[in-house]
Design a protein around this motif. Structure first.
Motif, mmCIF file in Angstrom:
data_model
loop_
_atom_site.group_PDB
_atom_site.id
_atom_site.type_symbol
_atom_site.label_atom_id
_atom_site.label_comp_id
_atom_site.label_asym_id
_atom_site.label_seq_id
_atom_site.Cartn_x
_atom_site.Cartn_y
_atom_site.Cartn_z
ATOM 1 N N SER A 62 3.218 -1.495 4.018
ATOM 2 C CA SER A 62 2.527 -0.130 3.470
ATOM 3 C C SER A 62 3.458 1.062 3.852
ATOM 4 N N ILE A 94 0.740 -1.168 0.048
ATOM 5 C CA ILE A 94 -0.067 -0.090 -0.105
ATOM 6 C C ILE A 94 0.856 1.337 0.056
ATOM 7 N N LEU A 121 -10.425 -0.703 1.359
ATOM 8 C CA LEU A 121 -9.442 -0.958 2.355
ATOM 9 C C LEU A 121 -9.923 -1.845 3.425
ATOM 10 N N LEU A 139 -7.449 3.166 -5.611
ATOM 11 C CA LEU A 139 -8.703 3.262 -4.625
ATOM 12 C C LEU A 139 -9.426 4.408 -4.932
ATOM 13 N N HIS A 198 -4.601 -2.474 8.190
ATOM 14 C CA HIS A 198 -4.772 -3.455 7.249
ATOM 15 C C HIS A 198 -3.430 -3.954 6.556
ATOM 16 N N LYS A 249 -6.563 3.568 8.362
ATOM 17 C CA LYS A 249 -6.828 2.187 7.962
ATOM 18 C C LYS A 249 -5.761 1.314 7.140
ATOM 19 N N MET A 250 -5.159 2.194 6.404
ATOM 20 C CA MET A 250 -3.808 1.592 5.671
ATOM 21 C C MET A 250 -3.113 0.627 6.683
#
Length: 256
Positions: free
Chosen positions: A168, A97, A160, A140, A198, A194-195
């Motif tokens: 990331s 990411i 996401l 995205l 995850h 959130k990145m």
């Protein structure tokens, strides 16, 4: 008076463009004495338009968000050096990411040289480079945010929530006074949080000038990130302080 005002305006433009300036370089550029430049910096500092540092000044990022097109020109050699270090941490065949930020953008440019990666990003300029690479690239969706050249909103967050990646890379506007990396945008902070959540591993990319800057919104606590990749001329006191919370990875930057 008009000459002085014009010089101070141009000094501020230099600071905003480069992120950091020295009294020596400004004296050479504007052909005035060190004392004159110091007075100019004192004046701009009192107006809260920059922050004085040892031998010069740095950009004041406390509440002013510069557009991405301007940010990507700041400290470009430092960012490119950090990007090279970050590139070395990406395993073959990894899922990656890329968040927002001008240093992350420099990493995206280097990823054109890699193959067989799965790359997910919300950074529009990164997609422009990566479309010519031999990687799987996913953009995205979401609402456009021109300031950061990225997207945000419920569409972005829902996308996401459906993935988990190996690694990331996220940018930051500064750390001073916070317990983690920051951004001037509330919407960007939500997406980048959130990145990180995850990602099996997550790294903050930030040049050494960011350690004396701060922004508005904390993205996450240091304990939630794998490490920070920064320049090797970072002051020892910053390294010791941050090393208590996360890993500090230094690049091979050479200030010429």
């Amino acid at each position: 008076m008009a000459i002085m005002e014009e010089r101070r305006k141009k000094i501020l433009e230099e600071v905003l463009k480069k992120g950091t300036v020295t009294v020596h370089d400004l004296s050479q550029k504007f052909n005035v004495s060190y004392e004159t430049i110091r007075k100019d910096l004192n004046y701009l500092s009192e107006k809260d338009q920059l922050v004085k540092s040892h031998g010069g000044a740095i950009s004041n990022q406390n509440s002013i968000e510069n557009p991405f097109t301007l940010k990507r020109e700041e400290n470009i050699e430092r960012k490119q050096s950090i990007a090279k270090k970050a590139l070395s941490l990406i395993p073959n065949g990894a899922s990656v990411i890329l968040g927002t930020g001008s240093t992350v953008y420099e990493l995206a440019k280097l990823l054109v040289l890699r193959n067989n990666l799965k790359i997910i990003t919300d950074l529009i300029p990164a997609v422009s480079y990566l479309q010519s690479s031999n990687n799987e690239v996913y953009f995205l969706g979401g609402k456009l945010r021109p300031k950061s050249s990225s997207v945000y909103g419920s569409w972005t967050e829902e996308a996401l929530d459906q993935i988990n990646v190996d690694i990331s890379f996220i940018g930051s506007d500064g750390f001073h006074g916070f317990l983690g990396p920051t951004t001037p945008s509330y919407s960007d902070s939500a997406i980048e949080r959130k990145m990180i959540f995850h990602s099996e591993k997550s790294y903050i990319l930030a040049d050494s000038t960011k350690f004396e800057r701060k922004s508005l919104y904390e993205i996450t606590d240091w304990k939630n990130v794998t490490g920070v990749i920064t320049n090797n001329d970072l002051k020892e006191r910053f390294i010791k302080r941050l090393s208590k919370h996360t890993k500090v990875i230094l690049d091979n930057f050479k200030d010429e």
